[in-house]
Design a protein around this motif. Structure first.
Motif, PDB file in Angstrom:
ATOM      1  N   THR A   1      -7.102  98.211  94.865  1.00 18.32           N
ATOM      2  CA  THR A   1      -7.654  99.372  94.163  1.00 18.32           C
ATOM      3  C   THR A   1      -6.831  99.702  92.921  1.00 18.32           C
ATOM      4  N   PHE A   2      -5.498  99.617  93.061  1.00 19.85           N
ATOM      5  CA  PHE A   2      -4.598  99.956  91.957  1.00 19.85           C
ATOM      6  C   PHE A   2      -3.485  98.914  91.867  1.00 19.85           C
ATOM      7  N   ARG A   3      -2.878  98.866  90.690  1.00 18.33           N
ATOM      8  CA  ARG A   3      -1.748  97.982  90.448  1.00 18.33           C
ATOM      9  C   ARG A   3      -0.664  98.782  89.723  1.00 18.33           C
ATOM     10  N   VAL A   4       0.523  98.817  90.309  1.00 23.63           N
ATOM     11  CA  VAL A   4       1.670  99.484  89.701  1.00 23.63           C
ATOM     12  C   VAL A   4       2.709  98.408  89.389  1.00 23.63           C
ATOM     13  N   LEU A   5       3.145  98.341  88.128  1.00 21.51           N
ATOM     14  CA  LEU A   5       4.084  97.300  87.702  1.00 21.51           C
ATOM     15  C   LEU A   5       5.414  97.910  87.286  1.00 21.51           C
ATOM     16  N   SER A   6       6.484  97.173  87.576  1.00 17.49           N
ATOM     17  CA  SER A   6       7.822  97.549  87.109  1.00 17.49           C
ATOM     18  C   SER A   6       7.950  97.218  85.622  1.00 17.49           C
ATOM     19  N   ASP A   7       8.863  97.897  84.945  1.00 20.49           N
ATOM     20  CA  ASP A   7       9.114  97.604  83.529  1.00 20.49           C
ATOM     21  C   ASP A   7      10.182  96.529  83.342  1.00 20.49           C
ATOM     22  N   ARG A   8      10.465  95.764  84.402  1.00 24.19           N
ATOM     23  CA  ARG A   8      11.439  94.673  84.285  1.00 24.19           C
ATOM     24  C   ARG A   8      11.060  93.727  83.159  1.00 24.19           C
ATOM     25  N   LYS A   9      12.043  93.324  82.366  1.00 23.80           N
ATOM     26  CA  LYS A   9      11.770  92.462  81.204  1.00 23.80           C
ATOM     27  C   LYS A   9      11.316  91.070  81.620  1.00 23.80           C
ATOM     28  N   ASP A  10      11.745  90.623  82.796  1.00 23.37           N
ATOM     29  CA  ASP A  10      11.392  89.262  83.223  1.00 23.37           C
ATOM     30  C   ASP A  10      10.111  89.217  84.048  1.00 23.37           C
TER      31      ASP A  10
ATOM     32  N   GLU B   1      -9.220  85.723  77.650  1.00 23.04           N
ATOM     33  CA  GLU B   1      -7.900  85.404  77.089  1.00 23.04           C
ATOM     34  C   GLU B   1      -6.915  85.034  78.194  1.00 23.04           C
ATOM     35  N   LEU B   2      -6.899  85.808  79.270  1.00 25.38           N
ATOM     36  CA  LEU B   2      -5.928  85.590  80.340  1.00 25.38           C
ATOM     37  C   LEU B   2      -6.240  84.315  81.125  1.00 25.38           C
ATOM     38  N   ILE B   3      -7.505  84.110  81.455  1.00 24.16           N
ATOM     39  CA  ILE B   3      -7.879  82.958  82.288  1.00 24.16           C
ATOM     40  C   ILE B   3      -7.821  81.651  81.501  1.00 24.16           C
ATOM     41  N   LEU B   4      -8.324  81.647  80.265  1.00 23.72           N
ATOM     42  CA  LEU B   4      -8.417  80.395  79.504  1.00 23.72           C
ATOM     43  C   LEU B   4      -7.082  79.950  78.927  1.00 23.72           C
ATOM     44  N   SER B   5      -6.184  80.881  78.667  1.00 25.63           N
ATOM     45  CA  SER B   5      -4.869  80.493  78.146  1.00 25.63           C
ATOM     46  C   SER B   5      -3.947  80.015  79.260  1.00 25.63           C
ATOM     47  N   GLY B   6      -4.151  80.538  80.472  1.00 27.20           N
ATOM     48  CA  GLY B   6      -3.238  80.220  81.565  1.00 27.20           C
ATOM     49  C   GLY B   6      -1.876  80.851  81.398  1.00 27.20           C
ATOM     50  N   LYS B   7      -1.712  81.726  80.401  1.00 22.51           N
ATOM     51  CA  LYS B   7      -0.409  82.334  80.130  1.00 22.51           C
ATOM     52  C   LYS B   7      -0.162  83.520  81.050  1.00 22.51           C
ATOM     53  N   SER B   8       1.109  83.739  81.341  1.00 20.32           N
ATOM     54  CA  SER B   8       1.511  84.928  82.080  1.00 20.32           C
ATOM     55  C   SER B   8       2.064  85.942  81.086  1.00 20.32           C
ATOM     56  N   ILE B   9       1.727  87.211  81.277  1.00 25.07           N
ATOM     57  CA  ILE B   9       2.050  88.237  80.294  1.00 25.07           C
ATOM     58  C   ILE B   9       3.045  89.235  80.865  1.00 25.07           C
ATOM     59  N   PRO B  10       3.815  89.911  80.010  1.00 25.24           N
ATOM     60  CA  PRO B  10       4.747  90.937  80.486  1.00 25.24           C
ATOM     61  C   PRO B  10       4.009  92.191  80.923  1.00 25.24           C
ATOM     62  N   SER B  11       4.726  93.065  81.597  1.00 25.71           N
ATOM     63  CA  SER B  11       4.093  94.240  82.200  1.00 25.71           C
ATOM     64  C   SER B  11       3.508  95.191  81.165  1.00 25.71           C
ATOM     65  N   TYR B  12       4.173  95.351  80.007  1.00 28.10           N
ATOM     66  CA  TYR B  12       3.632  96.283  79.011  1.00 28.10           C
ATOM     67  C   TYR B  12       2.277  95.803  78.492  1.00 28.10           C
ATOM     68  N   LYS B  13       2.117  94.478  78.369  1.00 28.56           N
ATOM     69  CA  LYS B  13       0.841  93.948  77.908  1.00 28.56           C
ATOM     70  C   LYS B  13      -0.227  94.083  78.996  1.00 28.56           C
ATOM     71  N   ALA B  14       0.190  93.928  80.248  1.00 24.18           N
ATOM     72  CA  ALA B  14      -0.750  94.119  81.364  1.00 24.18           C
ATOM     73  C   ALA B  14      -1.273  95.548  81.379  1.00 24.18           C
ATOM     74  N   LEU B  15      -0.407  96.509  81.092  1.00 22.34           N
ATOM     75  CA  LEU B  15      -0.831  97.909  81.038  1.00 22.34           C
ATOM     76  C   LEU B  15      -1.823  98.123  79.900  1.00 22.34           C
ATOM     77  N   LYS B  16      -1.513  97.536  78.750  1.00 22.65           N
ATOM     78  CA  LYS B  16      -2.394  97.677  77.585  1.00 22.65           C
ATOM     79  C   LYS B  16      -3.758  97.054  77.847  1.00 22.65           C
ATOM     80  N   MET B  17      -3.793  95.953  78.582  1.00 23.87           N
ATOM     81  CA  MET B  17      -5.049  95.260  78.905  1.00 23.87           C
ATOM     82  C   MET B  17      -5.875  95.995  79.947  1.00 23.87           C
ATOM     83  N   GLY B  18      -5.214  96.849  80.724  1.00 24.50           N
ATOM     84  CA  GLY B  18      -5.904  97.491  81.837  1.00 24.50           C
ATOM     85  C   GLY B  18      -5.688  96.782  83.152  1.00 24.50           C
TER      86      GLY B  18
END
Length: 708
Positions: A122-131, A164-181
């Motif tokens: 239902t929800f996703r909470v992410l840490s602000d860890r840089k890695d 963008e996320l599925i076709l690139s196969g890239k993993s993104i940092p938490s701040y970008k995940a927040l921006k993406m929703g």
């Protein structure tokens, strides 16, 4: 096996399900873990004491790394893969249908099936860890997210972001995940569990919430059939422009996502499962999975060795292209102090300016904070004289490829530095033993062969000479890992592994040119086959002066099988300032670093006809590729490497050998060594002894192949 999932409840209605796979550094969905999760989920809907369930990880560095790869490599049929996908979909759908809110609390790496489970929450909470990184890397393994990811993700974050996320196969940092929703909240890592608890308590007894309103411009595109068609068409074009249809998974993912949106979730789930079965059992995916396992195997077989002294301070001698890039990598990746020595002050200033520009660009893209950027620049210390060097633990020389020059430098460094300081040579064609021959304490001399461009090539060959100690090798390998690169321990010979094999393709390209094959036709044949760059473009990038010097030295080492065309590079190239991309001209003309067409005068300067001979691409590829296979067999016979796995990984990481072909040795086995031997014999009859099959290759064929 001990339990992987642990459920805890409280009087507040808040419950926690912790994933902690026993006897593993990371959380993986093994067959046993999936069965256990299924059993846990069967009991949860009837629970009356749970108002909100938080999914946690018991690992510090892994929320979940997805499915165990062995479950994919051991598939016997497409139908078996489809059934596995359907089972995963059913499991995650059970999670999504729980009668209370669920919160995926992510404070470490979350990829693949882990991300799909988070998306089903239902929800996703992410840490602000840089890695922290979160993503869906499946297309890089030749498959697609198949436990509901292709269906659920577009509904969660919108079609453009999902593509963008599925076709690139890239993993993104938490701040970008927040921006993406993709994240509902981003909380400080300090006190992470406390923040998650507060978030989850707010959700106790709440039902699953629908995603928030989309951006109106995005809604116009995704809800409008014409807009959707435009987005999907653009995605297909980008895929074809990038991969030339050699990787089927991204195109299949686009189609599955389209079906899930236009025909509904159930149709999407069915399409996802079919696609997984067909892709996972195909050649491309099996080759990519092979390369992935080689990479993982290299990490396990070369772990960081804490019992040897760690490198604390470094030096790089030579502020040219390679030296400055190595120093920059040490300062930014390993975050170690580095003295950069060059007697040319202009070269030092250019190197520092280049590092400053790269760091500025990283901060601009939020890959690095401004304080981190300033700290990295502070790590770089320009030095003009050897006597000004600090007492360093490791010195890397990156000076000209001349034995006398390297020896003089390292003898001076040995006198200046402590007896246990490592002296590393970045030679690409000399042997480490020859470089170390007259240096005091030769046991501390090692080869660290970086590849150009340093910031992009993830491989470093770690080479032990005759006198190099095992302790030196271990310390050097630890240092390479601190740069985020893969160390490959190889034996000492001219060219080591990657350059030794690659030089056979580069020299044969010159013979094709001597036979009046068109330069662009040769390069096009090999790039269409899958290599990232053709041999003539590569020679220009390396530098014609450097490439010919290395070729001459290796030709002397390997004799008639690496014979060079009878050209005088001094008269033909150097006298005309044709040194490649760095001088604006070589086999191609350049504007900046961009090629602007073939240098048409090259044919007349070499005394050749017009270069209009366009041979059969199959013949061209045989001439370019088969000598590498022949030489790979010799490397195994000589013990330069122990297994074909090392050759395959080295060529993929160091030479850009196309991963979808699985590596040089795996590709050769797929062609059939008996067929390759016959082709080499025919080429030897028509073109000379340089193609004569080696006894080593014949022996490997008799054993059933490289992987026989």
């Amino acid at each position: 096996m001990a339990d992987a999932f642990h459920l805890e409840t409280s009087a507040s209605g808040l419950a926690a399900l912790t994933f902690d796979l026993p006897d593993s550094r990371v959380n993986l969905f093994t067959r046993e873990a999936l069965e256990e999760l299924r059993d846990v989920l069967a009991d949860l809907p009837a629970r009356q004491d749970i108002g909100c369930l938080v999914l946690l990880s018991g690992k510090d560095s892994s929320f979940c790394h997805g499915v165990q790869v062995d479950l994919l490599t051991h598939l016997e049929s497409a139908s078996q893969g489809t059934a596995g996908s359907q089972a995963g979909q059913a499991l995650f759908s059970s999670w999504a249908r729980l009668p209370f809110p669920t919160v995926a609390a992510i404070r470490s790496t979350c990829v693949g099936g882990g991300t799909e489970l988070a998306v089903a929450s239902t929800f996703r909470v992410l840490s602000d860890r840089k890695d922290l990184r979160i993503g869906l890397p499946e297309v890089r393994l030749g498959i697609l997210p198949a436990w509901g990811g292709c269906v659920r993700l577009p509904r969660l974050i919108g079609l453009p972001n999902a593509l963008e996320l599925i076709l690139s196969g890239k993993s993104i940092p938490s701040y970008k995940a927040l921006k993406m929703g993709l994240a509902d909240a981003l909380v400080p890592d300090s006190g992470f569990l406390h923040h998650v608890r507060d978030f989850a308590l707010d959700k106790v007894q709440q039902r699953s919430e629908l995603p928030g309103d989309q951006d109106p411009r995005e809604s116009l595109l995704t809800r409008n059939p014409l807009g959707r068609r435009l987005i999907f068409d653009q995605a297909r074009r980008r895929i074809l422009d990038k991969s030339r249809d050699t990787y089927p998974a991204p195109l299949r993912a686009v189609e599955v996502i389209r079906m899930g949106i236009e025909d509904g979730p159930e149709v999407g789930f069915a399409a996802e499962a079919r696609a997984l079965g067909e892709l996972a059992t195909g050649k491309v995916s099996q080759n990519l999975l092979h390369v992935f396992q080689l990479h993982q195997g290299a990490k396990k077989s070369n772990p960081t060795t804490p019992e040897v002294a760690q490198i604390q301070r470094t030096a790089v001698v030579g502020a040219g292209l390679m030296g400055s890039a190595i120093a920059h990598s040490i300062a930014t990746k390993a975050q170690l102090p580095v003295d950069l020595l060059d007697r040319n002050q202009d070269a030092l200033e250019a190197a520092l300016e280049s590092s400053a520009t790269l760091i500025y660009n990283r901060t601009k893209r939020r890959r690095m904070t401004p304080p981190q950027g300033r700290q990295a620049m502070a790590m770089l210390r320009p030095v003009l004289e050897l006597e000004q060097l600090s007492q360093v633990d490791l010195l890397v020389e990156a000076v000209s490829e001349d034995l006398a020059v390297k020896e003089q430098l390292l003898v001076g460094a040995a006198q200046q530095l402590a007896a246990d300081s490592i002296l590393a040579t970045n030679t690409s064609s000399l042997t480490v033993s020859s470089v170390a021959e007259n240096i005091p304490h030769p046991d501390r001399v090692v080869g660290l062969h970086f590849f150009n461009p340093v910031n992009r090539v993830p491989l470093v060959e770690v080479v032990a000479g005759k006198e190099t100690s095992e302790r030196t090798v271990l310390r050097a390998a630890n240092f390479v890992r601190s740069l985020g690169k893969t160390p490959m321990k190889v034996g000492d010979c001219p060219g080591f592994i990657v350059n030794r094999l690659l030089i056979f393709t580069m020299v044969e390209a010159l013979w094709l040119l001597a036979d009046d094959f068109a330069i662009e036709a040769v390069d096009e044949a090999i790039t269409k086959w899958g290599l990232p760059i053709g041999p003539f473009a590569l020679i220009d990038r390396v530098g014609i002066d450097i490439a010919f010097a290395v070729a001459q030295r290796l030709s002397e080492a390997y004799g008639d099988r690496l014979k060079l065309p009878p050209w005088n590079p001094e008269e033909i190239f150097f006298a005309r300032d044709l040194l490649g991309a760095k001088q604006g001209g070589g086999f191609y003309r350049y504007q900046g670093q961009r090629p602007k067409g073939v240098e048409t005068n090259i044919y007349s300067w070499l005394g050749l006809p017009s270069g209009k001979r366009l041979a059969d691409p199959v013949v061209t590829l045989d001439r370019l590729l088969l000598p590498m296979v022949n030489e790979a067999a010799r490397c195994l016979q000589e013990g330069i490497v122990e297994t074909p796995h090392q050759i395959d990984l080295a060529m993929v990481l160091g030479a850009g050998f196309p991963p979808f072909r699985g590596g040089l040795c795996r590709w050769a086995d797929a062609q059939g060594l008996a067929t390759i031997l016959r082709q080499l014999e025919r080429l030897s009859d028509s073109l000379g002894e340089r193609f004569a099959p080696s006894e080593a290759l014949r022996e490997i064929d008799q054993r059933g192949g490289f992987y026989g």
